[in-house]
Design an enzyme around this catalytic site. Sequence first.
Site, mmCIF file in Angstrom:
data_model
loop_
_atom_site.group_PDB
_atom_site.id
_atom_site.type_symbol
_atom_site.label_atom_id
_atom_site.label_comp_id
_atom_site.label_asym_id
_atom_site.label_seq_id
_atom_site.Cartn_x
_atom_site.Cartn_y
_atom_site.Cartn_z
ATOM 1 N N GLN A 144 0.831 -1.205 0.000
ATOM 2 C CA GLN A 144 0.000 0.000 0.000
ATOM 3 C C GLN A 144 0.868 1.258 0.000
ATOM 4 O O GLN A 144 1.566 1.517 0.985
ATOM 5 C CB GLN A 144 -0.885 0.002 1.260
ATOM 6 C CG GLN A 144 -1.727 1.238 1.440
ATOM 7 C CD GLN A 144 -2.477 1.244 2.771
ATOM 8 O OE1 GLN A 144 -2.060 0.603 3.725
ATOM 9 N NE2 GLN A 144 -3.585 1.948 2.827
ATOM 10 N N GLY A 145 0.816 2.031 -1.055
ATOM 11 C CA GLY A 145 1.616 3.257 -1.149
ATOM 12 C C GLY A 145 0.770 4.488 -0.888
ATOM 13 O O GLY A 145 0.420 5.200 -1.841
ATOM 14 N N TYR A 146 0.434 4.721 0.364
ATOM 15 C CA TYR A 146 -0.315 5.926 0.745
ATOM 16 C C TYR A 146 0.620 6.952 1.394
ATOM 17 O O TYR A 146 0.790 8.048 0.916
ATOM 18 C CB TYR A 146 -1.420 5.569 1.758
ATOM 19 C CG TYR A 146 -2.749 5.145 1.174
ATOM 20 C CD1 TYR A 146 -2.851 4.577 -0.087
ATOM 21 C CD2 TYR A 146 -3.925 5.294 1.907
ATOM 22 C CE1 TYR A 146 -4.078 4.171 -0.599
ATOM 23 C CE2 TYR A 146 -5.155 4.905 1.416
ATOM 24 C CZ TYR A 146 -5.237 4.347 0.156
ATOM 25 O OH TYR A 146 -6.450 3.950 -0.334
ATOM 26 N N GLU A 149 -9.566 -1.185 5.636
ATOM 27 C CA GLU A 149 -8.355 -1.272 6.436
ATOM 28 C C GLU A 149 -8.697 -1.181 7.918
ATOM 29 O O GLU A 149 -8.093 -1.839 8.751
ATOM 30 C CB GLU A 149 -7.377 -0.150 6.053
ATOM 31 C CG GLU A 149 -6.047 -0.261 6.786
ATOM 32 C CD GLU A 149 -4.993 0.733 6.324
ATOM 33 O OE1 GLU A 149 -5.305 1.594 5.490
ATOM 34 O OE2 GLU A 149 -3.855 0.623 6.802
ATOM 35 N N GLU A 203 -5.461 8.662 17.789
ATOM 36 C CA GLU A 203 -5.893 10.052 18.049
ATOM 37 C C GLU A 203 -6.884 10.482 16.962
ATOM 38 O O GLU A 203 -7.892 11.132 17.244
ATOM 39 C CB GLU A 203 -4.682 11.009 18.064
ATOM 40 C CG GLU A 203 -3.782 10.873 19.290
ATOM 41 C CD GLU A 203 -2.858 9.662 19.225
ATOM 42 O OE1 GLU A 203 -2.675 9.086 18.129
ATOM 43 O OE2 GLU A 203 -2.323 9.268 20.277
HETATM 44 C C1 LIG Z 1 4.446 -0.379 11.229
HETATM 45 C C2 LIG Z 1 3.792 0.570 10.285
HETATM 46 C C3 LIG Z 1 3.331 0.101 9.074
HETATM 47 C C4 LIG Z 1 2.765 0.978 8.156
HETATM 48 N N1 LIG Z 1 2.393 0.496 6.932
HETATM 49 C C5 LIG Z 1 1.971 1.376 5.991
HETATM 50 C C6 LIG Z 1 1.720 0.931 4.667
HETATM 51 O O1 LIG Z 1 1.855 -0.266 4.339
HETATM 52 N N2 LIG Z 1 1.353 1.839 3.747
HETATM 53 C C7 LIG Z 1 1.183 3.163 4.040
HETATM 54 O O2 LIG Z 1 0.818 3.932 3.158
HETATM 55 N N3 LIG Z 1 1.405 3.615 5.295
HETATM 56 C C8 LIG Z 1 1.809 2.755 6.268
HETATM 57 N N4 LIG Z 1 2.079 3.211 7.533
HETATM 58 C C9 LIG Z 1 1.976 4.641 7.815
HETATM 59 C C10 LIG Z 1 0.829 5.026 8.720
HETATM 60 O O3 LIG Z 1 -0.389 5.010 8.037
HETATM 61 C C11 LIG Z 1 1.162 6.415 9.289
HETATM 62 O O4 LIG Z 1 2.282 6.251 10.141
HETATM 63 C C12 LIG Z 1 0.010 7.009 10.053
HETATM 64 O O5 LIG Z 1 -1.021 7.394 9.186
HETATM 65 C C13 LIG Z 1 0.458 8.243 10.868
HETATM 66 O O6 LIG Z 1 1.121 9.157 10.052
HETATM 67 P P1 LIG Z 1 2.567 9.735 10.427
HETATM 68 O O7 LIG Z 1 3.456 8.595 10.768
HETATM 69 O O8 LIG Z 1 2.975 10.649 9.325
HETATM 70 O O9 LIG Z 1 2.345 10.553 11.776
HETATM 71 P P2 LIG Z 1 1.707 12.017 11.905
HETATM 72 O O10 LIG Z 1 0.498 12.098 11.039
HETATM 73 O O11 LIG Z 1 2.785 13.009 11.707
HETATM 74 O O12 LIG Z 1 1.248 12.001 13.404
HETATM 75 C C14 LIG Z 1 2.175 12.165 14.488
HETATM 76 C C15 LIG Z 1 1.385 12.164 15.798
HETATM 77 O O13 LIG Z 1 0.461 13.260 15.816
HETATM 78 C C16 LIG Z 1 -0.875 12.803 16.007
HETATM 79 N N5 LIG Z 1 -1.806 13.609 15.175
HETATM 80 C C17 LIG Z 1 -1.658 13.915 13.876
HETATM 81 N N6 LIG Z 1 -2.727 14.646 13.442
HETATM 82 C C18 LIG Z 1 -3.545 14.779 14.524
HETATM 83 C C19 LIG Z 1 -4.816 15.406 14.713
HETATM 84 N N7 LIG Z 1 -5.451 16.039 13.712
HETATM 85 N N8 LIG Z 1 -5.385 15.330 15.945
HETATM 86 C C20 LIG Z 1 -4.767 14.675 16.963
HETATM 87 N N9 LIG Z 1 -3.557 14.064 16.831
HETATM 88 C C21 LIG Z 1 -2.961 14.119 15.637
HETATM 89 C C22 LIG Z 1 -0.887 11.364 15.539
HETATM 90 O O14 LIG Z 1 -1.901 10.605 16.159
HETATM 91 C C23 LIG Z 1 0.511 10.900 15.964
HETATM 92 O O15 LIG Z 1 0.490 10.535 17.319
HETATM 93 C C24 LIG Z 1 2.620 2.358 8.474
HETATM 94 C C25 LIG Z 1 3.054 2.821 9.722
HETATM 95 C C26 LIG Z 1 3.650 1.959 10.617
HETATM 96 C C27 LIG Z 1 4.134 2.515 11.923
#
Ligand SMILES: Cc1cc2nc3c(=O)[nH]c(=O)nc-3n(C[C@H](O)[C@H](O)[C@H](O)COP(=O)(O)OP(=O)(O)OC[C@H]3O[C@@H](n4cnc5c(N)ncnc54)[C@H](O)[C@@H]3O)c2cc1C
Length: 400
Positions: A128-130, A246, A387
Amino acid sequence: MNLALSAEDRAFRDEVRAFLDQSLPGYLREAGRNPTSVFTDKEHSLVWQRILHARGWAAPAWPKHYGGPGWSVMQRYIFASECARAHAPSLSPMGLRMAGPCIMRYGTEAQKAYYLPRILSGEDYWCQGYSEPGSGSDLASLQLRATPDDDDYVLNGTKIWTTHAHWANRMFCLARTRFDGMPQAGITFLLLDMASPGISVKPIITLAGEHEVNQVFFDDVRVPKTNRLGEENRGWSVAKYLLEFERGGASGAGLKSALKRLRAIAAVEADGAGNRLLDDGAFRQRLTAAEVKVLAIEMSEHRVMSALTAGGNPGPTSSMLKMQGTEAMQKLDELAIEIAAYYALAVQPDARKPASNVPAVGPAHSLFTMPRYLNNRAASIYGGSNEIQRNIIARLVLGL
Ligand SMILES: Cc1cc2nc3c(=O)[nH]c(=O)nc-3n(C[C@H](O)[C@H](O)[C@H](O)COP(=O)(O)OP(=O)(O)OC[C@H]3O[C@@H](n4cnc5c(N)ncnc54)[C@H](O)[C@@H]3O)c2cc1C
């Protein structure tokens, strides 16, 4: 808590049990019993997928005309519960539960005919490339650029945290085809061949010392326009449709089986002096609190199932289940660490491999305890962080 099963449902449950007894080999049960994250490795999950596929059971939720078994919601629930009880390996969700349903809904006839059978059989393994660096929770800000050029798009940019990209031969991804206007209105959903020139996959090694996630780089990667799912600049609708799949799938049955195991291990004498952790009042209280959480999750799942059976939609309950399910899983991981005590500190990735010669330190279950604890910290982040789920609940349930 037990559901009242009709005679037909009981007969179905017995059929599933008999199938699992006969067709789920010991080494696959072992792989399913001791995963170090929510994913089972490709090697084991694909063997199990092929066995299920031969029986027509690889995709419980798919309609019959696309190769699914055509089961009712209750039958799917029974099947999932029995698989969890038997420690069947989990199947990779990226093809069966994410790409598949989106292709059914938004794909052309040619895309359906090509991709769906390959997803079912396991011939295609998807990632999944999101997410991108800087675009996770705020996914609509993504920047992977797709520039139209004749019959192709040319991709430049990067994706991150891409689970199993190093194993996948396909990726579904979101790319930006328009840079002005609302960010959501410039996104296009593409299906990629991971062997396309210009794609490189770099590992990200987790705290548990494992290679599960990656960063993927795109350097002038050509993707035929025929690989677009849905319309150009309308990919956000496809992306949102996919996230519904998902987020579903928290399993009370899996948590229950993990709890049962913890209780059994805590009931074993630990110190040669007849003391058992289960006799410790404070530990028992924590275990019981976890049991109450798991029971509440099961009840919510039953409520969702009743809504689905009546033709409804789980709505924000799926956010609640995602949150509760991942928090309960993390609580069980903490209890497992407490049970394994100092044995959990010995991180031995090599000793976890089936034919390893590395002598294991401590009880066998402790080999998996720390990596599972570390990996499952991510469960409250991926698939939409907890969150973000709380924000959804605040808006849709509490009306805040
Ligand atoms: C093990 C693992 C596997 C993954 N696999 C995939 C994958 O296969 N494909 C893919 O596309 N992605 C994948 N992801 C990515 C995952 O979807 C993102 O990590 C997730 O959406 C959070 O985004 P971020 O890491 O950029 O954190 P951020 O969005 O930067 O968030 C950082 C912190 O701020 C909080 N936060 C952010 N916005 C808000 C808000 N509006 N209100 C309150 N709190 C907030 C979050 O809850 C978090 O605690 C994976 C992540 C992990 C850790």
